[in-house]
Design a protein around this motif. Structure first.
Motif, PDB file in Angstrom:
ATOM      1  N   GLY A  88      -1.858   6.433  -3.929  1.00 41.08           N
ATOM      2  CA  GLY A  88      -2.724   5.266  -3.748  1.00 41.08           C
ATOM      3  C   GLY A  88      -2.210   3.999  -4.393  1.00 41.08           C
ATOM      4  N   HIS A  89      -1.424   4.119  -5.474  1.00 43.81           N
ATOM      5  CA  HIS A  89      -0.836   2.918  -6.064  1.00 43.81           C
ATOM      6  C   HIS A  89       0.091   2.235  -5.061  1.00 43.81           C
ATOM      7  N   PHE A  90       0.894   3.028  -4.358  1.00 42.55           N
ATOM      8  CA  PHE A  90       1.804   2.470  -3.358  1.00 42.55           C
ATOM      9  C   PHE A  90       1.024   1.923  -2.162  1.00 42.55           C
ATOM     10  N   GLU A  91      -0.002   2.637  -1.742  1.00 46.21           N
ATOM     11  CA  GLU A  91      -0.818   2.175  -0.621  1.00 46.21           C
ATOM     12  C   GLU A  91      -1.460   0.821  -0.927  1.00 46.21           C
ATOM     13  N   HIS A  92      -1.856   0.630  -2.175  1.00 40.38           N
ATOM     14  CA  HIS A  92      -2.533  -0.609  -2.551  1.00 40.38           C
ATOM     15  C   HIS A  92      -1.641  -1.818  -2.308  1.00 40.38           C
ATOM     16  N   PHE A  93      -0.429  -1.773  -2.836  1.00 39.37           N
ATOM     17  CA  PHE A  93       0.446  -2.941  -2.740  1.00 39.37           C
ATOM     18  C   PHE A  93       1.017  -3.112  -1.336  1.00 39.37           C
ATOM     19  N   ALA A  94       1.231  -2.001  -0.626  1.00 39.09           N
ATOM     20  CA  ALA A  94       1.690  -2.096   0.757  1.00 39.09           C
ATOM     21  C   ALA A  94       0.607  -2.695   1.644  1.00 39.09           C
ATOM     22  N   SER A  95      -0.622  -2.258   1.469  1.00 41.09           N
ATOM     23  CA  SER A  95      -1.719  -2.737   2.333  1.00 41.09           C
ATOM     24  C   SER A  95      -2.001  -4.208   2.105  1.00 41.09           C
ATOM     25  N   ASN A  96      -1.746  -4.685   0.900  1.00 40.08           N
ATOM     26  CA  ASN A  96      -1.969  -6.096   0.590  1.00 40.08           C
ATOM     27  C   ASN A  96      -0.713  -6.943   0.782  1.00 40.08           C
ATOM     28  N   GLN A  97       0.317  -6.325   1.337  1.00 42.89           N
ATOM     29  CA  GLN A  97       1.602  -6.997   1.597  1.00 42.89           C
ATOM     30  C   GLN A  97       2.192  -7.618   0.331  1.00 42.89           C
ATOM     31  N   GLN A  98       1.949  -6.956  -0.792  1.00 47.21           N
ATOM     32  CA  GLN A  98       2.547  -7.389  -2.062  1.00 47.21           C
ATOM     33  C   GLN A  98       3.860  -6.618  -2.238  1.00 47.21           C
ATOM     34  N   TYR A  99       4.844  -7.012  -1.440  1.00 45.90           N
ATOM     35  CA  TYR A  99       6.043  -6.196  -1.335  1.00 45.90           C
ATOM     36  C   TYR A  99       6.920  -6.267  -2.592  1.00 45.90           C
ATOM     37  N   GLU A 100       6.892  -7.388  -3.297  1.00 44.17           N
ATOM     38  CA  GLU A 100       7.657  -7.457  -4.552  1.00 44.17           C
ATOM     39  C   GLU A 100       7.055  -6.522  -5.593  1.00 44.17           C
ATOM     40  N   ASP A 101       5.713  -6.470  -5.639  1.00 45.19           N
ATOM     41  CA  ASP A 101       5.049  -5.541  -6.557  1.00 45.19           C
ATOM     42  C   ASP A 101       5.293  -4.097  -6.118  1.00 45.19           C
ATOM     43  N   LEU A 102       5.276  -3.863  -4.815  1.00 42.88           N
ATOM     44  CA  LEU A 102       5.568  -2.524  -4.301  1.00 42.88           C
ATOM     45  C   LEU A 102       6.966  -2.088  -4.735  1.00 42.88           C
ATOM     46  N   LYS A 103       7.922  -3.002  -4.623  1.00 37.12           N
ATOM     47  CA  LYS A 103       9.291  -2.695  -5.045  1.00 37.12           C
ATOM     48  C   LYS A 103       9.356  -2.437  -6.550  1.00 37.12           C
ATOM     49  N   SER A 104       8.653  -3.242  -7.325  1.00 38.71           N
ATOM     50  CA  SER A 104       8.637  -3.046  -8.787  1.00 38.71           C
ATOM     51  C   SER A 104       8.090  -1.670  -9.146  1.00 38.71           C
ATOM     52  N   LEU A 105       7.030  -1.253  -8.438  1.00 36.30           N
ATOM     53  CA  LEU A 105       6.434   0.057  -8.691  1.00 36.30           C
ATOM     54  C   LEU A 105       7.421   1.173  -8.348  1.00 36.30           C
ATOM     55  N   ALA A 106       8.035   1.084  -7.183  1.00 41.59           N
ATOM     56  CA  ALA A 106       8.995   2.113  -6.775  1.00 41.59           C
ATOM     57  C   ALA A 106      10.182   2.161  -7.727  1.00 41.59           C
ATOM     58  N   ASP A 107      10.671   0.991  -8.136  1.00 36.41           N
ATOM     59  CA  ASP A 107      11.794   0.948  -9.073  1.00 36.41           C
ATOM     60  C   ASP A 107      11.413   1.559 -10.415  1.00 36.41           C
ATOM     61  N   PHE A 108      10.178   1.285 -10.850  1.00 36.51           N
ATOM     62  CA  PHE A 108       9.687   1.845 -12.113  1.00 36.51           C
ATOM     63  C   PHE A 108       9.648   3.366 -12.038  1.00 36.51           C
ATOM     64  N   VAL A 109       9.126   3.902 -10.940  1.00 38.87           N
ATOM     65  CA  VAL A 109       9.048   5.355 -10.775  1.00 38.87           C
ATOM     66  C   VAL A 109      10.439   5.968 -10.752  1.00 38.87           C
ATOM     67  N   ILE A 110      11.362   5.347 -10.023  1.00 41.19           N
ATOM     68  CA  ILE A 110      12.726   5.885  -9.946  1.00 41.19           C
ATOM     69  C   ILE A 110      13.397   5.827 -11.309  1.00 41.19           C
ATOM     70  N   GLU A 111      13.293   4.692 -11.985  1.00 35.84           N
ATOM     71  CA  GLU A 111      13.956   4.541 -13.281  1.00 35.84           C
ATOM     72  C   GLU A 111      13.427   5.531 -14.315  1.00 35.84           C
ATOM     73  N   ASN A 112      12.128   5.749 -14.304  1.00 35.24           N
ATOM     74  CA  ASN A 112      11.520   6.561 -15.363  1.00 35.24           C
ATOM     75  C   ASN A 112      11.367   8.039 -15.014  1.00 35.24           C
ATOM     76  N   HIS A 113      11.341   8.383 -13.725  1.00 31.31           N
ATOM     77  CA  HIS A 113      11.041   9.768 -13.353  1.00 31.31           C
ATOM     78  C   HIS A 113      12.018  10.380 -12.346  1.00 31.31           C
ATOM     79  N   TYR A 114      12.781   9.545 -11.677  1.00 35.47           N
ATOM     80  CA  TYR A 114      13.787  10.041 -10.725  1.00 35.47           C
ATOM     81  C   TYR A 114      15.092   9.282 -10.950  1.00 35.47           C
ATOM     82  N   SER A 115      15.527   9.223 -12.209  1.00 34.18           N
ATOM     83  CA  SER A 115      16.664   8.365 -12.561  1.00 34.18           C
ATOM     84  C   SER A 115      17.946   8.752 -11.819  1.00 34.18           C
TER      85      SER A 115
END
Length: 495
Positions: free
Chosen positions: A185-212
């Motif tokens: 739902g965190h990803f759905e939130h920013f995608a649905s609101n077309q906040q694509y920079e925030d969506l990218k920040s979230l995905a980058d955060f997840v990759i850096e911290n949990h899928y490095s």
């Protein structure tokens, strides 16, 4: 190690994402903190030493009555699909995050469930009741004991404060711990609101911290989705194999790390019923036991849709179409991955050297048609393999109305077990077939006792469920078949 919550190695963690992702706020104090129950294994994992729970200040912090010095608590925003319908903005309606703790190479988010209203509470009061809090505490720790990926519970504290649900109950707070509480739902939130920079920040955060390990991937967001699909296929296979039913598999209750998240109207199956619905609010059976893998798949499609702007950035329609086809191919693999993981889980439960899909399907249908107690059957089957005695076989056969059917199945099954290896195989089977699960009637008894001030059964169940595969003779009562009245227990989303 420290005895003080304040002295843990607090990090910025999720706060680094910025103000678009959360609202700073403090928990709303309760009038009193009456103690409860704690998990020492979780305490150790985050860096707390023995005896930490004897400090009343620590318990006050975990109740929301005291605050961490210079540490902003916060609630996060997310959106999601609920019962298959887009619900729009949701968020942490009664979960308030204390923050992120580092211990060695591991980091953990810590949140209080039931600590008061947040901007995302909508019409709710932000509280949790003792009833549901006991269920969440016990089940999250039981799932950990079963080696099923899950959020954990550090503590349960309670109060005399009244909370109105179907009736007036009392308030409680569960301290939940996980590497991350980030949801689909965190990803759905920013995608649905077309906040694509925030969506990218979230995905980058997840990759850096949990899928490095994905950071150097040519297509890191596509690789992220691929890993999340595999993790969730493995997770739901474990649920099905142990007979666990979640009850509210909305996209906002799905973990980006493949963890069991949000214990609401869950249940372990007693009498096998493939169409079993554990949530009496789910009149259509969307989240039935049988349908859980399909719902996981549906939710993963929603996550893929949310990640599409990152996987196919820009306006190039040909590129978007190509990436959509790639996503379809990835998602098409989920049912096959799930089936592979499920058959492997069942192979281990049956002690076989290779998957026997037809044998498993025949057994599951027999269990379903005869309404056989799921956990008791598999644990008893270990005894049949161990001794092949008439007494052990009789215990199994007495569970079935269709005596001929189970007899024929047993003949086929036992022919696959080498007699000279039977005892070794039986011992291995006992490591994959729990003797103890959190049965509804046991949880109900523990709740009723605790509501009358006696937490003894909560403590006993917590101790027992940490080692569900061991014999534990002192807890043998917890392994018995449930009483008839247990089938009448009903749970809902209300908590």
């Amino acid at each position: 190690m420290t005895k003080s919550i304040d002295s843990l190695a607090w990090q910025e963690g999720f706060l680094n994402l910025g103000s678009a992702f959360f609202t700073p706020l403090k928990p709303t104090p309760l009038p009193d903190c009456l103690g409860g129950v704690v998990s020492q294994s979780v305490a150790k994992s985050i860096g707390l030493s023995s005896g930490w729970e004897l400090d009343q200040h620590n318990l006050e912090v975990l109740t929301g009555n005291a605050h961490l010095e210079n540490r902003p608590a916060y609630a996060t925003v997310y959106s999601g699909h609920q019962f298959g319908v887009w619900a729009g903005q949701l968020g942490d309606g009664r979960a308030i995050h204390l923050g992120t703790v580092q211990n060695g190479d591991e980091s953990y988010e810590i949140q209080l469930k039931g600590a008061g209203k947040t901007p995302y509470s909508r019409m709710g009061d932000g509280r949790a009741v003792l009833r549901s809090s006991i269920r969440e505490f016990l089940c999250s720790e039981a799932m950990a004991g079963l080696s099923i990926p899950t959020t954990r519970a550090l503590a349960l504290t309670h109060s005399s404060a009244p909370v109105v649900r179907e009736k007036v109950e009392t308030a409680a707070v569960v301290t939940r711990v996980a590497p991350s509480f980030i949801r689909f739902g965190h990803f759905e939130h920013f995608a649905s609101n077309q906040q694509y920079e925030d969506l990218k920040s979230l995905a980058d955060f997840v990759i850096e911290n949990h899928y490095s390990h994905l950071q150097d991937s040519e297509e890191p967001y596509l690789a992220l989705l691929e890993e999340v699909i595999a993790k969730n296929a493995a997770l739901v296979a474990k649920w099905q194999a142990v007979g666990f039913c979640h009850g509210v598999l909305n996209t906002d209750n799905m973990s980006i790390l493949g963890l069991t998240l949000d214990y609401g109207p869950f249940s372990f199956i007693d009498a096998t019923d493939l169409k079993y619905i554990c949530n009496h609010s789910d009149s259509a059976g969307r989240y039935s036991y049988l349908n859980q893998p399909n719902v996981f798949h549906w939710n993963l499609v929603r996550l893929a849709e949310a990640l599409l702007p990152l996987i196919a950035p820009g306006q190039d329609e040909a590129l978007i179409d190509a990436k959509v086809e790639q996503l379809k191919e990835l998602l098409f693999q989920f049912p096959h991955q799930y089936e592979h993981f499920y058959q492997e889980e069942m192979r281990l439960k049956l002690g076989l050297t290779q998957s026997e899909n037809a044998l498993v399907e025949e057994l599951v249908l027999l269990l379903d048609h005869n309404r056989v107690d799921y956990t008791f059957f598999f644990r008893s089957l270990c005894d049949v393999v161990d001794t092949a005695s008439i007494a052990a076989i009789s215990v199994i056969k007495d569970l079935f109305l269709d005596q001929l059917g189970v007899d024929l199945w047993l003949q086929k099954y036992l022919a696959m077990i080498p007699s000279e290896k039977a005892k070794v195989i039986a011992a291995q089977m006992r490591r994959h077939n729990p003797k103890y699960i959190l049965r509804q009637y046991l949880a109900q008894k523990a709740i009723e006792n605790a509501e009358n001030g006696d937490f003894g059964l909560v403590h006993q169940l917590h101790e027992c469920l940490q080692k569900p595969y061991d014999e534990q003779l002192e807890f043998s009562e917890f392994a018995k078949l449930p009483p008839e009245w247990a089938s009448q227990i009903s749970v809902s989303c209300s908590s």
